[in-house]
Design an enzyme around this catalytic site. Sequence first.
Site, PDB file in Angstrom:
ATOM      1  CG  ASP A 188     -10.249  -1.944  -5.410  1.00 24.83           C
ATOM      2  OD1 ASP A 188     -10.359  -0.775  -5.009  1.00 24.83           O
ATOM      3  OD2 ASP A 188      -9.153  -2.484  -5.675  1.00 24.83           O
TER       4      ASP A 188
ATOM      5  CG  ASP B  19      -6.424   2.838  -7.683  1.00 22.91           C
ATOM      6  OD1 ASP B  19      -6.077   3.251  -8.793  1.00 22.91           O
ATOM      7  OD2 ASP B  19      -7.029   3.534  -6.850  1.00 22.91           O
TER       8      ASP B  19
HETATM    9  C1  XBP Z   1      -6.706   2.923  -3.740  1.00 21.64           C
HETATM   10  C2  XBP Z   1      -5.938   3.856  -2.962  1.00 21.64           C
HETATM   11  C3  XBP Z   1      -5.757   5.185  -3.493  1.00 21.64           C
HETATM   12  C4  XBP Z   1      -4.817   5.321  -4.652  1.00 21.64           C
HETATM   13  C5  XBP Z   1      -4.550   6.779  -4.892  1.00 21.64           C
HETATM   14  O1  XBP Z   1      -7.232   1.924  -2.909  1.00 21.64           O
HETATM   15  O2  XBP Z   1      -5.472   3.569  -1.893  1.00 21.64           O
HETATM   16  O3  XBP Z   1      -5.260   5.972  -2.465  1.00 21.64           O
HETATM   17  O4  XBP Z   1      -3.571   4.690  -4.334  1.00 21.64           O
HETATM   18  O5  XBP Z   1      -5.712   7.481  -5.059  1.00 21.64           O
HETATM   19  P1  XBP Z   1      -8.373   0.962  -3.435  1.00 21.64           P
HETATM   20  P2  XBP Z   1      -5.867   8.991  -4.533  1.00 21.64           P
HETATM   21  O6  XBP Z   1      -7.790   0.173  -4.574  1.00 21.64           O
HETATM   22  O7  XBP Z   1      -8.698   0.091  -2.261  1.00 21.64           O
HETATM   23  O8  XBP Z   1      -9.533   1.814  -3.825  1.00 21.64           O
HETATM   24  O9  XBP Z   1      -4.537   9.663  -4.641  1.00 21.64           O
HETATM   25  O10 XBP Z   1      -6.898   9.595  -5.431  1.00 21.64           O
HETATM   26  O11 XBP Z   1      -6.331   8.910  -3.107  1.00 21.64           O
HETATM   27 MG    MG Z   2      -7.263  -1.923  -4.846  1.00 17.14          MG
END
Ligand code: XBP
Ligand code: MG
Length: 237
Positions: A14, A16
Amino acid sequence: MKIVAGQHRCVLFDVDGTIAETEGQAHLPAFNAAMAEAGLPWRWDRKVYQRLLRTTGGFERLMRFAAESGDKIDDAATLLRQVHQSKNRHFAERMESGVVQCRAGFRELIMTLARHDIQWGVVTTTSRANWEALWRYSCATMGLPAPEVIVCGEDVAAKKPDPEAYHLALKRLGLPAAVCCAIEDSRNGLLAAKGAGLTVAIVRSEFFAEEECSEADLVVRELTELVERVATTQTAR
Ligand code: XBP
Ligand code: MG
């Protein structure tokens, strides 16, 4: 849980919260800057953002907040699409400024996997531009091998916790779930990876430190703890 050479072929990360603490260090300030720029009165503090993170996808998060706020906005979807694009521009600027570093142990883990001939990939619900900014300014500069597969938010119809992103990554790799594993930080990510049949390690992150994750095969505080779990043989759990 061990990541075993010869048995595991690819580790899916993953983005973020897992590769870097991008939510608090970049997405949140970028959302606030974009909302101010658009003349919206909304500002999110960390407590509000923690709750809003339950909705994956930045645009979806804005739409949910708009609905909750009860504010009347003409053609909210069009306005919030623009706010989301502007948020991603602010995100890229923060990445370029170098304020966001990859998490402790990330480089060592990728290099250790490479030494064991295990590939790595990215499965995220963030926009591709955000992954590319993180890769360019925070990962590639560390001399890492490029990921074998990259699945981003635009690639799927249903974001996490739906398993679609993981199914797509496995399909692109041409590998079964049994020879891959996932590293996630959120419950939504855990459910998505489990839904695709993967073994999952949770690495605790700023916003999901207390998240319920009883379905996880392993829970660690830092990626450094996973480095010692990369092995040549399966000896113990
Ligand atoms: C990441 C997210 C994303 C980011 C923002 O989740 O939920 O929405 O917060 O990205 P994960 P965008 O870590 O499960 O991938 O604004 O580009 O959607
Ligand atoms: Mg995440």
